[in-house]
Every structure is written in structure tokens, then in C-alpha cells.
Write a protein that holds these residues in place. Structure first.
Motif, PDB file in Angstrom:
ATOM      1  N   LYS A 335     -38.563 115.142 -18.867  1.00  0.00           N
ATOM      2  CA  LYS A 335     -38.027 113.531 -19.656  1.00  0.00           C
ATOM      3  C   LYS A 335     -36.268 113.940 -19.135  1.00  0.00           C
ATOM      4  N   VAL A 336     -36.030 112.688 -18.972  1.00  0.00           N
ATOM      5  CA  VAL A 336     -34.666 112.365 -19.087  1.00  0.00           C
ATOM      6  C   VAL A 336     -34.156 111.052 -19.161  1.00  0.00           C
ATOM      7  N   GLY A 337     -33.025 110.479 -19.712  1.00  0.00           N
ATOM      8  CA  GLY A 337     -32.945 109.324 -20.065  1.00  0.00           C
ATOM      9  C   GLY A 337     -30.955 109.812 -21.627  1.00  0.00           C
ATOM     10  N   TYR A 338     -31.011 108.864 -22.543  1.00  0.00           N
ATOM     11  CA  TYR A 338     -30.668 109.312 -23.698  1.00  0.00           C
ATOM     12  C   TYR A 338     -30.653 109.265 -24.990  1.00  0.00           C
ATOM     13  N   GLU A 339     -31.975 109.458 -24.788  1.00  0.00           N
ATOM     14  CA  GLU A 339     -32.973 109.796 -26.658  1.00  0.00           C
ATOM     15  C   GLU A 339     -33.317 111.454 -26.192  1.00  0.00           C
ATOM     16  N   VAL A 340     -32.554 112.706 -24.807  1.00  0.00           N
ATOM     17  CA  VAL A 340     -32.409 113.377 -24.905  1.00  0.00           C
ATOM     18  C   VAL A 340     -31.720 114.646 -26.078  1.00  0.00           C
ATOM     19  N   LEU A 341     -30.681 113.717 -25.825  1.00  0.00           N
ATOM     20  CA  LEU A 341     -28.648 113.865 -26.472  1.00  0.00           C
ATOM     21  C   LEU A 341     -29.534 114.548 -27.768  1.00  0.00           C
ATOM     22  N   HIS A 457     -18.079 108.127 -21.570  1.00  0.00           N
ATOM     23  CA  HIS A 457     -17.979 108.758 -21.954  1.00  0.00           C
ATOM     24  C   HIS A 457     -18.550 110.172 -22.022  1.00  0.00           C
ATOM     25  N   VAL A 458     -18.192 111.344 -22.214  1.00  0.00           N
ATOM     26  CA  VAL A 458     -18.663 112.167 -21.768  1.00  0.00           C
ATOM     27  C   VAL A 458     -20.174 113.533 -22.192  1.00  0.00           C
ATOM     28  N   PHE A 459     -21.279 112.970 -21.724  1.00  0.00           N
ATOM     29  CA  PHE A 459     -22.316 114.543 -21.816  1.00  0.00           C
ATOM     30  C   PHE A 459     -22.215 115.433 -21.274  1.00  0.00           C
ATOM     31  N   CYS A 460     -23.224 116.454 -22.426  1.00  0.00           N
ATOM     32  CA  CYS A 460     -23.003 117.987 -22.613  1.00  0.00           C
ATOM     33  C   CYS A 460     -24.539 118.058 -22.529  1.00  0.00           C
ATOM     34  N   ILE A 461     -24.564 119.087 -21.356  1.00  0.00           N
ATOM     35  CA  ILE A 461     -25.486 119.817 -21.462  1.00  0.00           C
ATOM     36  C   ILE A 461     -25.962 121.533 -21.272  1.00  0.00           C
ATOM     37  N   LEU A 473     -29.103 130.202 -31.737  1.00  0.00           N
ATOM     38  CA  LEU A 473     -29.524 129.313 -32.592  1.00  0.00           C
ATOM     39  C   LEU A 473     -27.617 129.312 -33.501  1.00  0.00           C
ATOM     40  N   ARG A 474     -27.257 130.338 -32.858  1.00  0.00           N
ATOM     41  CA  ARG A 474     -25.410 130.753 -33.293  1.00  0.00           C
ATOM     42  C   ARG A 474     -24.728 129.262 -32.444  1.00  0.00           C
ATOM     43  N   VAL A 475     -25.295 128.615 -31.104  1.00  0.00           N
ATOM     44  CA  VAL A 475     -24.395 127.995 -30.438  1.00  0.00           C
ATOM     45  C   VAL A 475     -25.125 126.689 -31.052  1.00  0.00           C
ATOM     46  N   TYR A 476     -26.312 126.666 -31.722  1.00  0.00           N
ATOM     47  CA  TYR A 476     -27.136 124.906 -32.199  1.00  0.00           C
ATOM     48  C   TYR A 476     -26.309 124.879 -33.721  1.00  0.00           C
ATOM     49  N   LYS A 481     -22.671 121.500 -36.661  1.00  0.00           N
ATOM     50  CA  LYS A 481     -21.462 121.662 -37.298  1.00  0.00           C
ATOM     51  C   LYS A 481     -20.010 120.859 -36.982  1.00  0.00           C
ATOM     52  N   GLU A 482     -19.708 121.023 -36.029  1.00  0.00           N
ATOM     53  CA  GLU A 482     -18.748 120.081 -35.459  1.00  0.00           C
ATOM     54  C   GLU A 482     -20.060 118.453 -35.317  1.00  0.00           C
ATOM     55  N   ASN A 483     -20.031 118.642 -35.164  1.00  0.00           N
ATOM     56  CA  ASN A 483     -20.904 116.673 -34.844  1.00  0.00           C
ATOM     57  C   ASN A 483     -21.065 116.435 -33.216  1.00  0.00           C
ATOM     58  N   ALA A 484     -21.197 117.515 -32.457  1.00  0.00           N
ATOM     59  CA  ALA A 484     -21.167 117.996 -31.070  1.00  0.00           C
ATOM     60  C   ALA A 484     -22.411 117.811 -30.391  1.00  0.00           C
ATOM     61  N   MET A 485     -23.565 117.992 -32.308  1.00  0.00           N
ATOM     62  CA  MET A 485     -25.215 117.154 -30.940  1.00  0.00           C
ATOM     63  C   MET A 485     -25.431 115.897 -30.463  1.00  0.00           C
ATOM     64  N   ASN A 486     -25.148 115.462 -31.134  1.00  0.00           N
ATOM     65  CA  ASN A 486     -24.787 113.789 -31.050  1.00  0.00           C
ATOM     66  C   ASN A 486     -24.581 113.492 -29.283  1.00  0.00           C
ATOM     67  N   TYR A 487     -23.640 114.472 -28.829  1.00  0.00           N
ATOM     68  CA  TYR A 487     -23.831 113.989 -27.380  1.00  0.00           C
ATOM     69  C   TYR A 487     -24.151 114.858 -26.196  1.00  0.00           C
ATOM     70  N   THR A 488     -24.893 115.668 -27.099  1.00  0.00           N
ATOM     71  CA  THR A 488     -25.476 117.311 -26.243  1.00  0.00           C
ATOM     72  C   THR A 488     -26.586 117.734 -26.493  1.00  0.00           C
ATOM     73  N   CYS A 489     -27.488 118.061 -25.254  1.00  0.00           N
ATOM     74  CA  CYS A 489     -28.750 118.350 -24.922  1.00  0.00           C
ATOM     75  C   CYS A 489     -28.366 119.902 -24.787  1.00  0.00           C
ATOM     76  N   ILE A 490     -29.894 120.513 -25.980  1.00  0.00           N
ATOM     77  CA  ILE A 490     -29.589 122.268 -25.564  1.00  0.00           C
ATOM     78  C   ILE A 490     -31.281 122.447 -24.592  1.00  0.00           C
ATOM     79  N   VAL A 491     -30.893 122.959 -23.647  1.00  0.00           N
ATOM     80  CA  VAL A 491     -32.309 123.538 -22.832  1.00  0.00           C
ATOM     81  C   VAL A 491     -32.306 124.761 -23.232  1.00  0.00           C
ATOM     82  N   SER A 492     -32.947 126.364 -23.182  1.00  0.00           N
ATOM     83  CA  SER A 492     -32.891 127.226 -23.720  1.00  0.00           C
ATOM     84  C   SER A 492     -34.785 127.627 -23.073  1.00  0.00           C
ATOM     85  N   SER A 493     -34.470 129.154 -23.115  1.00  0.00           N
ATOM     86  CA  SER A 493     -35.867 129.724 -22.967  1.00  0.00           C
ATOM     87  C   SER A 493     -35.079 131.114 -23.214  1.00  0.00           C
ATOM     88  N   THR A 494     -35.516 131.653 -24.095  1.00  0.00           N
ATOM     89  CA  THR A 494     -35.569 132.870 -24.650  1.00  0.00           C
ATOM     90  C   THR A 494     -35.631 134.717 -23.971  1.00  0.00           C
TER      91      THR A 494
END
Length: 813
Positions: A335-341, A457-461, A473-476, A481-494
Motif C-alpha cells: 500500500k502506498v499513499g500519504y496515509e502510510v506516514l 515537503h521531504v518524506f522519509c522512509i 524500537l529505539r529508532v521509532y 519524541k522529535e515529532n518526526a514520525m509525522n513525515y516518516t514511515c518505518i518498514v522493518s523486518s527483524t
């Protein structure tokens, strides 16, 4: 006495010829119905099977039609030959009764041999009626004899299936019926020819489809696999079925398979004749049990499991899946779109931070986000690209000054474990907060994010590949905390995930970034890290029995990384002008950059930033090795002001690196060399930073150092020097105390007003990005301001700080 001439009544029996004609018509109608059924059946199944199956099906069906036509032709010819001879009257008598010809003769001939009159019977019908004609002698007699004859015929009792009637049909009726049969035969012949032509056209179209799809033409394998298919189809056609059941039948072998073996997460399966490389398949028709096809053989395929293989067994069914448009063949999508932020998702697109999101966010993601994108996509071509001309600011002064990065560039972060690679990438994400300040608040107010989107705007992944759960979890938590998740999406596989999921993670993140790039935005993605990605792919390749190469990596590992990183680009203005900037991370062992994976990725990217573990252990963070780091295309996108400032800083830093070892010598040092060493130590302290620096601070720091305003400041106090300089309240006091003599009074009023109304950093950040430093130092009188501030700091603050440090040392002693 006159005699009454009358033709004797004859019984009308259903002759063999009539039965044969009716049977023939029934056969022709059944053949026609089977032809239509086969045509319908072929049309219904042609979309379900591959083109090769259709071609063999056409051949078998056409042979069946030809055989039916030949039988029909032979039957009609046989009937025509029968009508050329007279029929034997005994054929029309019932088999279960012992009647003789004498029963049908006058009473005076009853006791005589009926065979004498057999030749006197003349046929006067169409195979279903006949007359008995006698000589004149047999027709003469008295009235009593005639009455006895009538009584004789009245006493005869025959079965009800035979009818008695006088012959009234004309003699040419047989010829008319024969002509009708010929017409029926001609019509059937025409229908047969039309159907044969239709099947020939279908055969040609299927042949063309075979060529277009580049299918294998191994006749032996195809005939063995399709013989069962054609036999079952013909059986259904002969039985008169209009709809054939697909599930569980051999017809399904093109889209259906069986599990032959399961070992180490790899499934060997038969069937699935039309499956493609990289396609998703499901087990037992359950969409949550998925596998990825990575090996195609003649008779079997090899599937890498994306879920737990303990849920399947040998003999289970495997099915191909349909994509969103209904076509057979489903490839990995996301899924893609602005909602993934603001979401932390896995490879399948499932949200992992649902507890931190509102119901509005979850509903908008699951139900409003309908657009998907293929995970594996070809990189943009040369025509659709554009040279890198727009700068991308990381907030790290050493990188922005010495190794500038442009939008669309691929800059490699390489170094040993625990040298600050992930921290540097997270710092670059946090530095975009000022650009995306409009996106920080709307999520908390349950407003749609698309109402606040702007092109700048610059969107980050952040794509975490094989990382520990604690690291993710530390990155998240830092981004949240810095309110950067509003323009960032995290995709992870442990690291506990399957190798196939780790292999897909960077492709999923790239697909999300490409969506923003195609919308005209600047996107930024971090691959943390590609070493784990290469190890996961090596594990898959070894389990699939692919030949190993250098360091046991498969031969296509270079293609895997190049096809991934080439998708980062700066698009031209006709395609929106968006960009995707990537920071791939590579982990080295003991500083060895000459190993297989590091050399591959270095040759793919547009530069690398090398992090030295020795510098990191000395407390120099970020531990960037200036001599081994380089940026190949970023200088063309560097800001004019920072380029002019950093040019002198590079020379000073290179001179210091040459003499850095001489500081440990106890002998006297030449004053010129001592000056170079002091400048280098001061620059080293300047480049130490924990948080991203705004652009205007980088300009002020670089200009003040390059111009020599900090030469008298001790390296121990240089950090405090700049903290006071960038303190908003302290700077306003200096401006009012110094009474700067601007050349134009209007500029003084404007600067004072803006400094009071707006934050100081926004004002200077705007000035330094728009105007070059040569004009700004004259307009804002930087030289006068910095010289006065340096004198005050050196005369008033530094002596006090020296006394404080001496007292502190004395306490510890």
C-alpha cells in the motif's frame, strides 16, 4: 354377379429403414449438440488454461468432429444404398408372432403355399407401406367368397403398435423424402465445415499467443502433461456437460500444484505450469499462507515460504492468485499513499504501532488507501532522469560542507559496527523537521494529512533489514519524541524474521518512496543495512541449490543491489520533478572496505562516507574519515554560500591531518605549524555534534572559522562560543549594544522587526539560503558583529572559564 375390386388392407409397420433414418437424425442432432457443447466448453475453459493446453485441446476436439462426420457420412450412404433394392416383407412382421403370408391372403389361398405368391407382391410405398396385387383369377369369385374374405380380415388381431390403413399415398412420395434427406445431409455438411473453420481459427490464435508469451515448446513434456487434460475434456464433451468442474481436476494443473517436499523453508511443488518468477502463491486456498516462486524447472518449481512452513504438509494444494484487476498472477505489492506516514509497518503492510495511532488514522490507512504498487519495479530510464542540482541538507556540518549531497543521489554510509551509521541517518531524517513543520500537528487533530501536503515537503522512509527489535524500537522512539514520525514511515523486518521477508524489506520501502517521487516530492530512504540483505539473499540462494561464488554469495548479488539502488533518481520536470535520495548502509569487519559486498556497493553508489572506529573511540562523533570519504555528484548541487566557506575549511583540515601526529611530540613546534594545529583542533571541535544544525548556523560557523575570528578562542571553549552566538536573547542584547551601523536605516528597522516578531534562526536561515555570503556580510555587517563578539568573549568570558577549569582540576587532584 359383379365382383368388387379392392386393394387389400395392409398393416403399416415401422420399418428398419424408418428406424435407421430416425436414429440417423438423432445421431446428427446429438453430434451437433456435442459440437456446440464442445465449442461452449472450449470458450469457457480457454481463459482458464494456458495457450499450449488450448492448442492441444483444439486438435483433439477437431479429430472428434471429423470422426463424427465420417460416421454420419457412412450412415447416410448406407441408407441410400438400401433404398435401391426392394425390401423383404418378412422384415416388417413382428418377431414375437408366428404369422405367415397366408394370414394376409383370401381364404381360397389359405391352404396353399404362400411362397408361390411372394413374387407377385409389388412395393408401392416409401419403406413403410406396401400392397398385394393379385391376378384376375384370384380376384374373381362369388359374393359369398367376398363376404368370407371380409370376415377373415375382421377376425385378425394384431398388436396395437401396428396400424391398418388403405394405401392412399402417391408412388413418388419416396423420391420426395429422399430429396429431403439429401438436403438435410447438405445442411449438416455445411455446419460441419463452418465448425471446422472456427476451430482452425482458434488454433491459429492460440499459436500466436504461444509465440507472444515465449512459452517453452517441449513437445514431449507438453504431450505427456496435456494428454490427461484433453482426454478429460473429451469425456465431458461426449457426456454432454456444458460446464466442467475445474477444482481438483487435471485441467487445473496450469494454475494449480501439489507440495512434493518441504525442507528449510523451501517447498518443491509440481504443477503450476504457467507460474512466473517472483510470483506469489497461496497454500490450501488460504491467503495468509504465502510463498514466493524463485526457481522454475521443467516439471517442478521451488517456492520460498513467507509464513510458517509448519502449517503445510506434503500433498497440500498450491494455487496461483489474482491481482487487484482480476488477472491471474499476483506479484508482491504494498500500500502506498500519504496515509502510510506515521506508520510502522512490516513487509505485508500490517501496522505494528496501532496503539500509538488514532482510530481515524487506522481507518484512513486500511480503508481509504486503495492504491498499491508493485514491489519489484524497473528503475527509471535515462530520458526520464535529470542531473542532480538541488541540495539535500543532512544537518551534519561536516557532510554538508565537505561531502555535499543532492536530491536523487545515492550516498553510502560504510563502517564497522557501532560507529554511528544509523545515528547519522536518523540525524538526516530529523533535519527535515523544519521543512515539514506543517505536517507535525494535523495528525493529532484528526484532520486529513493531504490537506497540509506541499510540494517542497521531504518524506522519509526507514527500512530496517534484519535489525534487532530493540534497535528498531529505539529508532521509532527517537522519531516519535522529535515529532518526526509525522513525515516518516518505518518498514522493518527483524533478525527473527525469515530470510525472504528480510529480502523483500528494502524493495517495499523503495516502492513507498517512489510513490512520493512520482507525486513531485523529494523523498529520502535509509537502507539499514544492505549487509544483512545480502546475507539473507545468500541464505535463500544456498537453500535453493544455486551455485555459490565469492564468499558464498550467488552470482547475481551485484544485480540485486544495483537494481535496488538505481531506482533512486532525480526525475525531470515533465514527470513532476520529484526525487528519491537513498542512504544505503554497509557494515564492514575490522575496517576492511575491500571485501565483496562493500566494493560492490561502492561501485554502484555516487559516493561514500566512511566512519572510522578509531575516531569514534576518541570521542570524535560523527567519526567521519575525511580522507576516505567522497561525494561524486553533490558538489554541483551545493549552496553557493556554503561552497565558498567550505573551500578554505577543506584546506585547513587537510593541513591539520598531515600534522596531527606532531602534537604528541614534546619538542618545540614552529609557530606556523602550531597555528595550523590549533585551527585543526578547533575545527575538529566544531564538527562534533549530536543534533542536526540549521543551515544558517553552518554558514555562521564556517564563515567565522574560515575568516579567522575564532583564532584566539581556545578549542575547549569553541562550543560555548557558538552556543552563546546562537542564543536568541543573547544575540538581541548584542545587536542593541553594538548599535550596528547599517548602510541603510531601512534594513536596520526591518531586521529589528523581524528579529522581534519571528525566531532568529528562521530569519537567518532564509537570508543564507537566498543570498550569497559575500552580499550578506556587507548588508548585515557580519565582520563587524563577529569581531566585536569575539573580542568580548575573549576578554570577558574566556578568562573566567579558564579560572573555573583550573579550580575544577584542582578539586579532582
Amino acid at each position: 354377379m359383379s365382383t368388387r375390386e379392392r386393394k387389400p388392407r395392409t398393416r403399416r409397420a415401422k420399418s428398419n429403414s424408418e428406424i435407421n433414418i430416425n436414429n440417423n437424425l438423432n445421431v446428427s442432432s446429438s453430434i451437433q449438440s456435442q459440437i456446440e457443447a464442445s465449442h461452449i466448453q472450449f470458450d469457457d475453459t480457454s481463459n482458464l488454461f494456458n495457450e499450449k493446453a488450448c492448442s492441444y485441446l483444439n486438435e483433439q476436439t477437431l479429430n472428434f468432429l471429423k470422426q463424427a462426420g465420417r460416421q454420419q457420412n457412412e450412415e447416410l450412404e448406407r441408407l441410400m444404398n438400401e433404398f435401391e433394392f426392394e425390401y423383404d416383407a418378412s422384415d416388417y412382421l413382428p418377431e414375437d408372432e408366428e404369422d405367415t403370408y397366408a394370414d394376409y391372403l383370401p381364404i381360397e389361398y389359405e391352404n396353399e403355399n404362400a411362397n408361390e405368391y411372394e413374387n407377385e407382391y409389388e412395393y408401392e410405398g416409401e419403406g413403410e407401406e406396401f400392397d398385394f396385387e393379385f391376378d384376375d383369377e384370384g380376384s374373381e369369385g362369388s359374393e359369398d367368397e367376398e363376404d368370407e374374405e371380409e370376415d377373415l380380415f375382421d377376425d385378425i388381431d394384431l398388436p396395437e403398435e401396428y396400424e391398418y390403413e388403405y394405401i392412399t399415398e402417391p408412388e413418388d412420395e419416396f423420391e420426395n423424402e429422399y430429396e429431403e434427406l439429401e438436403k438435410v445431409y447438405e445442411e449438416l455438411e455445411k455446419e460441419y465445415e463452418e465448425l471446422a473453420n472456427e476451430y482452425e481459427e482458434l488454433e491459429e490464435t492460440t499459436t500466436r499467443n504461444l509465440v507472444s508469451h515465449h512459452l517453452d515448446e517441449d513437445e514431449n513434456i507438453a504431450s505427456m502433461s496435456m494428454q490427461h487434460v484433453t482426454n478429460d475434456v473429451l469425456t465431458d464433451l461426449e457426456a454432454g456437460y456444458s460446464n466442467t468442474s475445474i477444482a481438483g481436476s487435471p485441467l487445473e494443473s496450469v494454475n494449480y500444484g501439489k507440495v512434493l517436499s518441504i525442507k528449510d523453508g523451501v517447498v518443491h511443488a509440481s504443477g503450476l505450469e504457467t507460474v512466473c518468477f517472483g510470483e506469489l502463491v497461496c497454500f490450501n486456498n488460504q491467503k495468509d499462507i504465502l510463498g514466493l516462486v524463485l526457481t522454475l524447472r521443467r516439471k517442478t518449481v521451488e517456492i520460498v515460504m513467507l509464513s510458517n512452513e509448519k502449517t503445510i504438509q506434503i500433498g497440500d494444494s498450491i494455487y496461483r492468485m489474482e491481482d487487484n484487476s482480476g488477472n491471474m498472477g499476483c506479484f508482491p505489492t504494498v500500500k502506498v499513499g500519504y496515509e502510510v506516514l506515521g506508520k510502522h509497518i512490516n513487509v505485508f503492510g500490517h501496522v505494528l504501532n496501532e496503539e500509538d495511532l488514532s482510530t481515524h488514522d487506522l481507518l484512513s490507512y486500511y480503508y481509504l488507501t486503495n492504491e498499491t504498487r508493485s514491489v519489484f519495479k524497473k528503475a527509471p530510464g535515462i530520458i526520464s532522469r535529470e542531473p542532480v542540482t538541488y541540495p539535500f541538507y543532512t544537518g551534519i556540518q561536516l557532510i554538508d560542507a565537505f561531502f555535499p549531497i543532492g536530491c536523487g543521489q545515492r550516498e553510502l554510509l560504510i563502517g564497522d559496527k557501532f560507529t554511528g551509521k544509523t545515528t547519522m541517518a536518523i540525524t538526516a531524517i530529523l533535519n527535515q523537521k523544519e521543512t515539514n513543520k506543517e505536517l507535525i500537528y494535523p495528525i493529532h487533530h484528526d484532520e486529513r494529512l493531504t490537506n497540509f501536503i506541499k510540494k517542497e515537503h521531504v518524506f522519509c522512509i526507514y527500512a530496517g533489514i534484519g535489525q534487532r527489535r530493540s534497535s528498531i524500537l529505539r529508532v521509532y522512539n527517537v522519531l516519535k519524541k522529535e515529532n518526526a514520525m509525522n513525515y516518516t514511515c518505518i518498514v522493518s523486518s527483524t533478525s527473527s524474521c525469515k530470510a525472504a521477508l528480510q529480502y523483500l524489506t528494502p524493495y517495499v520501502g523503495t516502492a513507498i518512496g517512489e510513490y512520493f517521487m512520482e507525486k513531485g516530492h523529494n523523498a529520502f530512504i535509509v537502507y539499514d543495512d544492505l549487509t544483512n540483505h545480502a546475507v539473507a539473499y545468500r541464505q535463500m540462494a544456498l537453500l535453493l541449490r544455486r551455485p555459490p561464488g565469492r564468499e558464498a554469495f550467488p552470482g547475481d548479488i551485484f544485480y540485486i543491489h544495483s537494481s535496488l539502488l538505481e531506482r533512486s533518481a532525480q526525475m525531470n520536470k515533465n514527470l513532476g520533478g520529484g526525487s528519491l535520495t537513498s542512504f544505503p548502509i554497509i557494515e564492514t569487519q575490522c575496517g576492511d572496505v575491500s571485501s565483496y559486498i562493500p566494493t560492490n556497493v561502492i561501485s554502484i553508489t555516487d559516493g561514500q562516507i566512511y566512519l572510522d572506529s578509531n575516531l569514534f573511540n576518541k570521542g570524535i562523533r560523527p567519526a567521519i574519515h575525511v580522507g576516505l570519504s567522497v561525494s561524486r555528484v553533490g558538489s554541483s548541487a551545493q549552496n553557493v554560500s556554503i561552497k565558498s566557506v567550505s573551500r578554505k575549511l577543506k584546506i585547513q583540515m587537510s593541513d591539520f591531518n598531515k600534522l596531527v601526529g606532531s602534537t604528541s611530540i614534546n619538542t618545540d613546534v614552529d609557530p606556523a605549524l602550531a597555528n595550523i594545529i590549533s585551527i585543526g583542533l578547533r575545527l575538529r571541535e566544531i564538527f562534533k555534534q549530536r543534533n542536526p544544525r540549521p543551515f544558517y548556523q553552518q554558514i555562521m560557523i564556517g564563515y567565522s572559522s574560515a575568516a579567522g575570528f575564532t583564532n584566539k578562542i581556545s578549542p575547549h571553549f569553541i562550543t560555548l562560543y557558538y552556543k552563546l552566538l546562537f542564543n536568541q536573547a543573547f544575540t538581541r542584547q548584542l545587536i542593541s549594544k553594538f548599535e550596528l551601523n547599517f548602510k541603510q536605516k531601512e534594513l536596520l528597522y526591518v531586521c529589528e522587526y523581524l528579529a522581534r516578531v519571528h525566531p532568529f534562526n528562521n530569519l537567518y536561515d532564509f537570508y543564507f539560503k537566498v543570498f550569497p555570503i559575500e552580499k550578506l556580510k556587507d548588508i548585515l555587517q557580519f565582520d563587524y558583529f563577529l569581531s566585536r563578539y569575539s573580542k568580548i568573549f575573549f576578554a570577558q568570558f574566556q578568562p573566567r572559564l579558564d579560572k573555573f577549569l583550573k579550580r575544577k582540576k584542582a578539586l579532582f587532584v
